[in-house]
Design a protein around this motif. Structure first.
Motif, PDB file in Angstrom:
ATOM      1  N   CYS A  58       0.706  -1.224  -0.012  1.00 10.12           N
ATOM      2  CA  CYS A  58      -0.086   0.138   0.025  1.00 10.12           C
ATOM      3  C   CYS A  58       0.897   1.110   0.044  1.00 10.12           C
ATOM      4  O   CYS A  58       0.676   2.265  -0.615  1.00 10.12           O
ATOM      5  CB  CYS A  58      -0.802   0.033   1.210  1.00 10.12           C
ATOM      6  SG  CYS A  58      -1.877  -1.541   1.512  1.00 10.12           S
ATOM      7  N   MET A  70       1.618   8.059  -5.725  1.00  9.30           N
ATOM      8  CA  MET A  70       0.733   8.057  -6.848  1.00  9.30           C
ATOM      9  C   MET A  70      -0.495   7.948  -6.542  1.00  9.30           C
ATOM     10  O   MET A  70      -1.343   8.221  -7.003  1.00  9.30           O
ATOM     11  CB  MET A  70       1.496   6.728  -7.555  1.00  9.30           C
ATOM     12  CG  MET A  70       0.584   6.212  -8.985  1.00  9.30           C
ATOM     13  SD  MET A  70      -0.676   5.110  -8.244  1.00  9.30           S
ATOM     14  CE  MET A  70      -1.589   4.539  -9.499  1.00  9.30           C
ATOM     15  N   GLY A  71      -0.884   7.438  -5.243  1.00  7.24           N
ATOM     16  CA  GLY A  71      -2.184   7.358  -4.663  1.00  7.24           C
ATOM     17  C   GLY A  71      -2.448   8.690  -3.678  1.00  7.24           C
ATOM     18  O   GLY A  71      -1.291   9.043  -3.283  1.00  7.24           O
ATOM     19  N   ILE A  89     -13.327   0.656  -0.744  1.00  3.62           N
ATOM     20  CA  ILE A  89     -12.313   1.244  -1.507  1.00  3.62           C
ATOM     21  C   ILE A  89     -11.235  -0.042  -1.464  1.00  3.62           C
ATOM     22  O   ILE A  89     -10.717  -0.528  -2.481  1.00  3.62           O
ATOM     23  CB  ILE A  89     -11.702   2.251  -1.173  1.00  3.62           C
ATOM     24  CG1 ILE A  89     -12.723   3.435  -1.483  1.00  3.62           C
ATOM     25  CG2 ILE A  89     -10.395   2.533  -2.064  1.00  3.62           C
ATOM     26  CD1 ILE A  89     -12.460   4.781  -0.741  1.00  3.62           C
ATOM     27  N   PHE A 100      -8.383  -5.539  -3.124  1.00  3.54           N
ATOM     28  CA  PHE A 100      -7.776  -6.602  -2.500  1.00  3.54           C
ATOM     29  C   PHE A 100      -8.640  -7.622  -1.841  1.00  3.54           C
ATOM     30  O   PHE A 100      -8.239  -8.694  -1.067  1.00  3.54           O
ATOM     31  CB  PHE A 100      -7.063  -5.877  -1.263  1.00  3.54           C
ATOM     32  CG  PHE A 100      -5.712  -5.272  -1.375  1.00  3.54           C
ATOM     33  CD1 PHE A 100      -4.491  -5.609  -1.618  1.00  3.54           C
ATOM     34  CD2 PHE A 100      -5.990  -3.903  -2.159  1.00  3.54           C
ATOM     35  CE1 PHE A 100      -3.416  -5.009  -2.016  1.00  3.54           C
ATOM     36  CE2 PHE A 100      -4.714  -3.102  -2.517  1.00  3.54           C
ATOM     37  CZ  PHE A 100      -3.537  -3.809  -2.322  1.00  3.54           C
ATOM     38  N   LEU A 112      -7.668  -3.099   8.901  1.00  4.37           N
ATOM     39  CA  LEU A 112      -7.139  -2.060   7.963  1.00  4.37           C
ATOM     40  C   LEU A 112      -8.355  -0.964   8.184  1.00  4.37           C
ATOM     41  O   LEU A 112      -7.750   0.384   8.165  1.00  4.37           O
ATOM     42  CB  LEU A 112      -6.726  -2.453   6.698  1.00  4.37           C
ATOM     43  CG  LEU A 112      -5.219  -2.984   6.186  1.00  4.37           C
ATOM     44  CD1 LEU A 112      -5.382  -3.134   4.964  1.00  4.37           C
ATOM     45  CD2 LEU A 112      -4.450  -1.703   6.770  1.00  4.37           C
TER      46      LEU A 112
HETATM   47  C1  HEC Z   1      -1.045   0.638  -7.485  1.00  9.08           C
HETATM   48  C2  HEC Z   1      -1.089   1.524  -6.421  1.00  9.08           C
HETATM   49  C3  HEC Z   1      -1.850   1.315  -5.240  1.00  9.08           C
HETATM   50  C4  HEC Z   1      -1.611   0.272  -4.292  1.00  9.08           C
HETATM   51  C5  HEC Z   1      -0.839  -0.927  -4.313  1.00  9.08           C
HETATM   52  C6  HEC Z   1      -2.685   0.704  -3.025  1.00  9.08           C
HETATM   53  N1  HEC Z   1      -3.425   1.956  -3.509  1.00  9.08           N
HETATM   54 FE1  HEC Z   1      -4.934   2.898  -2.468  1.00  9.08          FE
HETATM   55  N2  HEC Z   1      -5.267   3.952  -3.999  1.00  9.08           N
HETATM   56  C7  HEC Z   1      -4.683   4.224  -4.990  1.00  9.08           C
HETATM   57  C8  HEC Z   1      -5.079   5.048  -6.107  1.00  9.08           C
HETATM   58  C9  HEC Z   1      -4.527   5.753  -7.271  1.00  9.08           C
HETATM   59  C10 HEC Z   1      -6.200   5.557  -5.198  1.00  9.08           C
HETATM   60  C11 HEC Z   1      -6.938   6.789  -5.649  1.00  9.08           C
HETATM   61  C12 HEC Z   1      -8.327   6.135  -6.310  1.00  9.08           C
HETATM   62  C13 HEC Z   1      -9.538   6.825  -6.443  1.00  9.08           C
HETATM   63  O1  HEC Z   1      -9.107   8.321  -6.858  1.00  9.08           O
HETATM   64  O2  HEC Z   1     -10.603   6.790  -6.614  1.00  9.08           O
HETATM   65  C14 HEC Z   1      -6.162   4.878  -4.028  1.00  9.08           C
HETATM   66  C15 HEC Z   1      -7.353   5.223  -2.916  1.00  9.08           C
HETATM   67  C16 HEC Z   1      -7.252   4.476  -1.793  1.00  9.08           C
HETATM   68  C17 HEC Z   1      -8.135   4.740  -0.629  1.00  9.08           C
HETATM   69  C18 HEC Z   1      -9.257   6.213  -0.753  1.00  9.08           C
HETATM   70  C19 HEC Z   1      -8.187   7.384  -0.359  1.00  9.08           C
HETATM   71  C20 HEC Z   1      -9.179   8.636  -0.358  1.00  9.08           C
HETATM   72  O3  HEC Z   1      -9.069   9.680   0.211  1.00  9.08           O
HETATM   73  O4  HEC Z   1     -10.005   8.740  -1.444  1.00  9.08           O
HETATM   74  C21 HEC Z   1      -7.734   4.060   0.494  1.00  9.08           C
HETATM   75  C22 HEC Z   1      -8.351   4.190   1.800  1.00  9.08           C
HETATM   76  C23 HEC Z   1      -6.850   3.312  -0.012  1.00  9.08           C
HETATM   77  N3  HEC Z   1      -6.540   3.860  -1.263  1.00  9.08           N
HETATM   78  C24 HEC Z   1      -5.968   2.278   0.642  1.00  9.08           C
HETATM   79  C25 HEC Z   1      -4.906   1.309   0.514  1.00  9.08           C
HETATM   80  C26 HEC Z   1      -4.972   0.088   1.211  1.00  9.08           C
HETATM   81  C27 HEC Z   1      -4.955  -0.126   2.480  1.00  9.08           C
HETATM   82  C28 HEC Z   1      -3.765  -0.476   0.213  1.00  9.08           C
HETATM   83  C29 HEC Z   1      -2.908  -1.711   0.475  1.00  9.08           C
HETATM   84  C30 HEC Z   1      -3.881  -2.874   1.157  1.00  9.08           C
HETATM   85  C31 HEC Z   1      -3.752   0.201  -0.971  1.00  9.08           C
HETATM   86  N4  HEC Z   1      -4.589   1.580  -0.884  1.00  9.08           N
HETATM   87  C32 HEC Z   1      -2.852  -0.086  -1.954  1.00  9.08           C
HETATM   88  C33 HEC Z   1      -3.273   3.257  -5.541  1.00  9.08           C
HETATM   89  C34 HEC Z   1      -2.902   2.317  -4.845  1.00  9.08           C
END
Ligand code: HEC
Length: 120
Positions: A58, A70-71, A89, A100, A112
Motif C-alpha cells: 500500500c 501515486m495514490g 475502496i 484486495f 485495516l
Molecule cells: C498501485 C497503487 C496502489 C496500491 C498498491 C494501493 N493503492 Fe490505495 N489508492 C490508489 C489510488 C490511485 C487511489 C485513488 C483512487 C480514486 O481516486 O478513486 C487509492 C485510494 C485509496 C483509498 C481512498 C483514499 C481517499 O482519500 O479517497 C484508500 C483508503 C486506499 N487507497 C487504501 C489502500 C490500502 C489499504 C492499500 C493496501 C492494502 C492500497 N490502498 C494499495 C493506489 C494504490
C-alpha cells in the motif's frame, strides 16, 4: 381494432412487470444490502495493520508514511471517509487503486479499515 390495442398494452405491461421482477428487484436488494453493511467495531490491531500496509505494498502507492504518492495521502483519510467507504475502496479498488478482495481476508480488511478510519 381498439380491443387489439388494449390487448397489446396489457401484454406490454405484463412483459414489463416480469422484467421488473426479474431484473430490478434483486439488484435493489443488493443495493440495500450494500448500504446496510457496516464494518464491525473491534479492537484495532495496529501492528497487523501496519504490517499489511507494507506487505501489500500500500505504501508503494500511498507513501512510506501514508503521506501520498501515486495514490492519495491516507494519513488523514478518516476525516473524509467512513470506515465503510474505506472498506469498500480496499475491497473493490478503482481509479488506479487495486482491489484486495482476493488477496486479503475480510478480517484483515476490517482491521485495516478501522485503523485507517482512526487517522484524522
Ligand atoms: C498501485 C497503487 C496502489 C496500491 C498498491 C494501493 N493503492 Fe490505495 N489508492 C490508489 C489510488 C490511485 C487511489 C485513488 C483512487 C480514486 O481516486 O478513486 C487509492 C485510494 C485509496 C483509498 C481512498 C483514499 C481517499 O482519500 O479517497 C484508500 C483508503 C486506499 N487507497 C487504501 C489502500 C490500502 C489499504 C492499500 C493496501 C492494502 C492500497 N490502498 C494499495 C493506489 C494504490
Amino acid at each position: 381494432m381498439q380491443k387489439w390495442a388494449m390487448f397489446t398494452v396489457f401484454c406490454l405491461a405484463g412483459i414489463f412487470s416480469i422484467y421488473l421482477i426479474l431484473f430490478t428487484l434483486p439488484s435493489k436488494e443488493e443495493a440495500e444490502q450494500e448500504a446496510a453493511f457496516e464494518v464491525p467495531v473491534r479492537e484495532i490491531d495496529a501492528g497487523a495493520a501496519e504490517n499489511l500496509l507494507s506487505q501489500q505494498n500500500c505504501i508503494g502507492c500511498h507513501g512510506g508514511n501514508l503521506e501520498g504518492g501515486m495514490g492519495p495521502a491516507l494519513d488523514k483519510v478518516g476525516s473524509t471517509k467512513t470506515k465503510e467507504q474505506i472498506y469498500r475502496i480496499i475491497m473493490n479498488g478503482g481509479n488506479g487503486m487495486p482491489g484486495f478482495e482476493d488477496k486479503l481476508s475480510e478480517d484483515e480488511v476490517i482491521n485495516l479499515s478501522l485503523y485507517l478510519a482512526e487517522l484524522q
